[in-house]
Design a protein around this motif. Structure first.
Motif, PDB file in Angstrom:
ATOM      1  N   ARG A  23       0.711  -0.983  -0.086  1.00  0.00           N
ATOM      2  CA  ARG A  23       0.310   0.040  -0.095  1.00  0.00           C
ATOM      3  C   ARG A  23       0.738   1.006  -0.206  1.00  0.00           C
ATOM      4  NH1 ARG A  23      -4.737  -1.384   4.311  1.00  0.00           N
ATOM      5  NH2 ARG A  23      -2.485  -2.680   5.234  1.00  0.00           N
ATOM      6  N   THR A  24       0.328   2.138  -0.873  1.00  0.00           N
ATOM      7  CA  THR A  24       1.277   3.782  -0.468  1.00  0.00           C
ATOM      8  C   THR A  24       0.000   4.522   0.245  1.00  0.00           C
ATOM      9  OG1 THR A  24       0.950   4.184  -2.844  1.00  0.00           O
ATOM     10  CG2 THR A  24       3.200   3.051  -2.300  1.00  0.00           C
ATOM     11  N   LYS A  25       0.408   5.681   0.174  1.00  0.00           N
ATOM     12  CA  LYS A  25      -0.513   6.753   0.336  1.00  0.00           C
ATOM     13  C   LYS A  25       0.491   8.228   0.932  1.00  0.00           C
ATOM     14  CE  LYS A  25      -3.576   5.362   4.344  1.00  0.00           C
ATOM     15  NZ  LYS A  25      -4.070   5.384   5.664  1.00  0.00           N
ATOM     16  N   GLY A  26       0.146   9.204   0.513  1.00  0.00           N
ATOM     17  CA  GLY A  26       0.614  10.470  -0.007  1.00  0.00           C
ATOM     18  C   GLY A  26       1.026  10.480  -1.125  1.00  0.00           C
ATOM     19  N   ARG A  27       1.685   9.781  -1.984  1.00  0.00           N
ATOM     20  CA  ARG A  27       2.574   9.867  -2.931  1.00  0.00           C
ATOM     21  C   ARG A  27       2.322   8.413  -4.375  1.00  0.00           C
ATOM     22  NH1 ARG A  27       8.265   7.658  -2.726  1.00  0.00           N
ATOM     23  NH2 ARG A  27       7.641   6.954  -5.044  1.00  0.00           N
ATOM     24  N   ILE A  76      17.978  13.147  -1.491  1.00  0.00           N
ATOM     25  CA  ILE A  76      18.260  11.753  -1.602  1.00  0.00           C
ATOM     26  C   ILE A  76      16.436  11.457  -2.807  1.00  0.00           C
ATOM     27  CG2 ILE A  76      16.400  10.565   0.405  1.00  0.00           C
ATOM     28  CD1 ILE A  76      19.249  11.815   0.930  1.00  0.00           C
ATOM     29  N   GLU A  77      15.640  12.150  -2.966  1.00  0.00           N
ATOM     30  CA  GLU A  77      14.728  12.389  -3.801  1.00  0.00           C
ATOM     31  C   GLU A  77      15.686  11.240  -5.808  1.00  0.00           C
ATOM     32  OE1 GLU A  77      11.300  15.313  -4.237  1.00  0.00           O
ATOM     33  OE2 GLU A  77      13.555  16.138  -4.131  1.00  0.00           O
ATOM     34  N   ALA A  78      16.223  11.772  -5.936  1.00  0.00           N
ATOM     35  CA  ALA A  78      17.583  11.811  -6.957  1.00  0.00           C
ATOM     36  C   ALA A  78      17.702  10.351  -6.557  1.00  0.00           C
ATOM     37  CB  ALA A  78      18.830  12.626  -7.005  1.00  0.00           C
ATOM     38  N   MET A  83      10.436   9.501   0.694  1.00  0.00           N
ATOM     39  CA  MET A  83       9.185   9.519   1.666  1.00  0.00           C
ATOM     40  C   MET A  83       9.628  11.236   2.666  1.00  0.00           C
ATOM     41  SD  MET A  83       9.133   6.366   3.349  1.00  0.00           S
ATOM     42  CE  MET A  83       7.394   6.730   2.922  1.00  0.00           C
ATOM     43  N   HIS A  84       7.912  12.056   1.674  1.00  0.00           N
ATOM     44  CA  HIS A  84       7.996  13.465   2.591  1.00  0.00           C
ATOM     45  C   HIS A  84       6.323  13.326   2.254  1.00  0.00           C
ATOM     46  CE1 HIS A  84       8.161  17.521   3.873  1.00  0.00           C
ATOM     47  NE2 HIS A  84       7.769  18.213   2.749  1.00  0.00           N
ATOM     48  N   CYS A  85       5.829  12.780   3.994  1.00  0.00           N
ATOM     49  CA  CYS A  85       4.388  12.880   3.984  1.00  0.00           C
ATOM     50  C   CYS A  85       3.964  12.360   3.326  1.00  0.00           C
ATOM     51  CB  CYS A  85       3.275  14.863   3.310  1.00  0.00           C
ATOM     52  SG  CYS A  85       4.074  15.841   4.876  1.00  0.00           S
ATOM     53  N   SER A  86       4.090  11.758   3.101  1.00  0.00           N
ATOM     54  CA  SER A  86       3.984   9.952   2.849  1.00  0.00           C
ATOM     55  C   SER A  86       4.268   8.490   3.416  1.00  0.00           C
ATOM     56  CB  SER A  86       4.230   9.758   0.858  1.00  0.00           C
ATOM     57  OG  SER A  86       5.789   9.305   1.642  1.00  0.00           O
ATOM     58  N   SER A  87       3.251   7.615   3.053  1.00  0.00           N
ATOM     59  CA  SER A  87       3.489   5.870   3.973  1.00  0.00           C
ATOM     60  C   SER A  87       2.959   5.141   3.050  1.00  0.00           C
ATOM     61  CB  SER A  87       2.131   6.598   4.670  1.00  0.00           C
ATOM     62  OG  SER A  87       1.771   6.962   5.548  1.00  0.00           O
ATOM     63  N   VAL A  88       4.566   3.878   3.144  1.00  0.00           N
ATOM     64  CA  VAL A  88       4.536   3.336   2.637  1.00  0.00           C
ATOM     65  C   VAL A  88       4.493   1.413   3.068  1.00  0.00           C
ATOM     66  CG1 VAL A  88       5.923   1.664   1.035  1.00  0.00           C
ATOM     67  CG2 VAL A  88       5.939   4.266   0.448  1.00  0.00           C
ATOM     68  N   GLU A  89       3.537   0.620   2.882  1.00  0.00           N
ATOM     69  CA  GLU A  89       3.755  -0.360   3.423  1.00  0.00           C
ATOM     70  C   GLU A  89       4.377  -1.577   2.293  1.00  0.00           C
ATOM     71  OE1 GLU A  89      -0.242  -2.403   5.270  1.00  0.00           O
ATOM     72  OE2 GLU A  89       0.088  -3.248   3.153  1.00  0.00           O
ATOM     73  N   LEU A  90       5.271  -1.794   3.480  1.00  0.00           N
ATOM     74  CA  LEU A  90       5.861  -3.208   3.076  1.00  0.00           C
ATOM     75  C   LEU A  90       5.982  -4.819   3.200  1.00  0.00           C
ATOM     76  CD1 LEU A  90      10.070  -2.079   3.241  1.00  0.00           C
ATOM     77  CD2 LEU A  90       8.234  -2.093   0.541  1.00  0.00           C
ATOM     78  N   GLY A 116       6.643   9.072   6.574  1.00  0.00           N
ATOM     79  CA  GLY A 116       7.537   9.250   7.120  1.00  0.00           C
ATOM     80  C   GLY A 116       7.721  11.197   6.278  1.00  0.00           C
ATOM     81  N   MET A 117       8.048  12.004   7.430  1.00  0.00           N
ATOM     82  CA  MET A 117       7.727  13.301   7.532  1.00  0.00           C
ATOM     83  C   MET A 117       9.548  14.338   7.372  1.00  0.00           C
ATOM     84  SD  MET A 117       5.752  16.363   9.578  1.00  0.00           S
ATOM     85  CE  MET A 117       7.124  17.812  10.130  1.00  0.00           C
ATOM     86  N   SER A 118       9.755  14.089   5.825  1.00  0.00           N
ATOM     87  CA  SER A 118      11.225  15.453   6.082  1.00  0.00           C
ATOM     88  C   SER A 118      10.944  16.173   6.414  1.00  0.00           C
ATOM     89  CB  SER A 118      11.474  15.242   3.961  1.00  0.00           C
ATOM     90  OG  SER A 118      11.610  13.896   3.931  1.00  0.00           O
TER      91      SER A 118
END
Ligand SMILES: [Mn+2]
Length: 423
Positions: free
Chosen positions: A80-84, A115-117, A127-134, A145-147
């Motif tokens: 799942r992902t949120k915010g990206r 980091i984006e690069a 990650m910046h204001c986003s969520s990732v589920e592995l 994560g909020m950068s």
């Protein structure tokens, strides 16, 4: 059970051109070696991987090499992902690495940070204001994560983002900001404290603070891995062990894994109050002689903090330490922090001077710009303009100044911190 390594503040590139320039790399290599021994399933990086916004190719290359050596054969997928947008599959190949950028890597809106690069190159997930589920062998781990954002906006950005843990997963919340309980600067008080962290996460992680710590927060653990090398003036940075944490999902246990720092770190406080310059120099020399009796493989880093109130007629500049540094240059790296009070100087003036010493050149520049813009009553917000100036985009900075940048919409964005979210 999933095991997660949590590392922060590598500051690769710190000390460039100086004696300590290898230190951040040595520390990072030692940490990654131990990560391999720890048999972890993923790595989380809490910001300030690089020391500067524009790392040099030598620094990029060494870090990318470290990352590309981190491999294991397990099957991982993003559930799942949120915010990206969707995470490219190659970004989680090998050992998955999830990272936020810190204050040192932050660049202006619309510009790519390092980091984006690295995500674009398939080395990690930014990650910046986003969520990732592995999904790791059937077990789910959510990272939220909020950068790093300017302190002034941290509360607004976090509120606007409003992260929620994934159901049926082990959830990690991560940020890179001042937190009232740890860093308090009365000149720019932190917006966030531990009580502001969102509830419901198993593990809370903060980068930015350079000494490791662990405490209980909102039914979870709150951990600060700390920096791998000292880059600031704080005693705690020298005296707490360096390393990283390993967290285990099923048990929610966290353990600190210590690394040998590239050199021995020593912090000594000397009370110079009521002494003359010769006496002060003698007590510094005696301290150093005693420390050096230990014998070191690499030159130790000795930081001496002079405190106390100087006798009348003396000022910190009268204490010339260049001869001491010269004398011991083959045995130690010595830095002296003069935290001395001059007679007759008191109250606000004293505090102000002390704080100015703690600020970076950038922070001082930002403060000057803010003061000037606030002084002219235009309502122009200084951050976007400052970012332009730092990046050398003079035309863009001038355009913002001319257009006013004070429209209601912009003001609102500034207030909520949306300006920093709008990638
Ligand atoms: Mn840092």
């Amino acid at each position: 059970m999933v095991r997660i390594a949590i590392i922060s503040d590598l500051h690769l590139g710190f000390g460039r051109g100086m004696e300590r320039e290898e230190d951040p790399f040595v520390a990072a290599e030692r940490a990654f070696e131990k990560v391999e021994d720890e048999d972890v399933d993923m790595i989380v990086l809490a910001g300030d991987i690089f020391d500067s916004r524009l790392p040099r190719p030598e620094h990029w290359s060494r870090f990318m090499r470290l990352l590309s050596e981190m491999k294991n054969g397990r099957s991982v997928e993003i559930s799942r992902t949120k915010g990206r947008e969707e995470v490219p599959e190659e970004s989680i190949r090998g050992l998955p690495v999830l990272a936020i950028h810190g204050t040192h890597e932050r660049r202006a809106n619309g510009m790519k940070n390092s980091i984006e690069a690295l995500e674009d190159a398939g080395f990690l997930v930014h990650m910046h204001c986003s969520s990732v589920e592995l999904n790791i062998d059937g077990e789910k781990v959510g990272v939220h994560g909020m950068s790093g954002v300017p302190e002034k906006y941290s509360k607004g950005v976090l509120k606007k983002w409003g992260p929620e843990p994934f159901e049926d997963a082990y959830n990690i919340f991560m940020l890179h900001q001042d937190l009232e309980q740890y860093i308090y600067n009365p000149a720019s008080p932190p917006e966030l404290g531990l009580e502001d962290l969102p509830g419901g996460f198993d593990l809370y992680v903060s980068g930015h603070i350079h000494w490791k710590n662990k405490e209980a927060v909102k039914d979870g653990h709150f951990i600060i891995p700390g920096s791998l090398i000292p880059t600031q003036q704080r005693r705690k940075e020298f005296e707490t062990p360096k390393g990283f944490y390993v967290a285990e999902t099923e048990t929610n246990k966290v353990q600190f894994i210590e690394i040998d720092p590239p050199r021995k770190l020593v912090y000594e406080k000397i009370d110079a109050g009521g002494s003359n310059p010769k006496e002060i120099k003698d007590s510094i020399t005696a301290k150093i002689e005693k420390l050096l009796q230990g014998g070191f493989e690499n030159k130790p880093l000795i930081r001496i903090k002079l405190t106390g109130e100087l006798d009348s007629g003396l000022n910190p500049g009268d204490i010339d330490l260049s001869k001491i540094r010269e004398k011991y240059k083959n045995d130690a790296i010595i830095t002296v922090l003069k935290d001395l009070d001059e007679e007759g100087m008191e109250g606000a003036e004293k505090i102000k001077t002390h704080e100015d010493r703690m600020l970076s050149v950038e922070e001082i520049g930002m403060r000057i710009l803010r003061k000037n813009l606030e002084g002219n009553g235009s309502g122009i917000s200084p951050e976007p303009i400052f970012e332009d100036l730092v990046e050398g985009n003079l035309n863009s900075a001038l355009k913002k100044l001319k257009e006013g940048h004070n429209k209601d919409e912009e003001k609102e964005k500034t207030k909520t911190g949306e300006w920093w979210k709008g990638y």
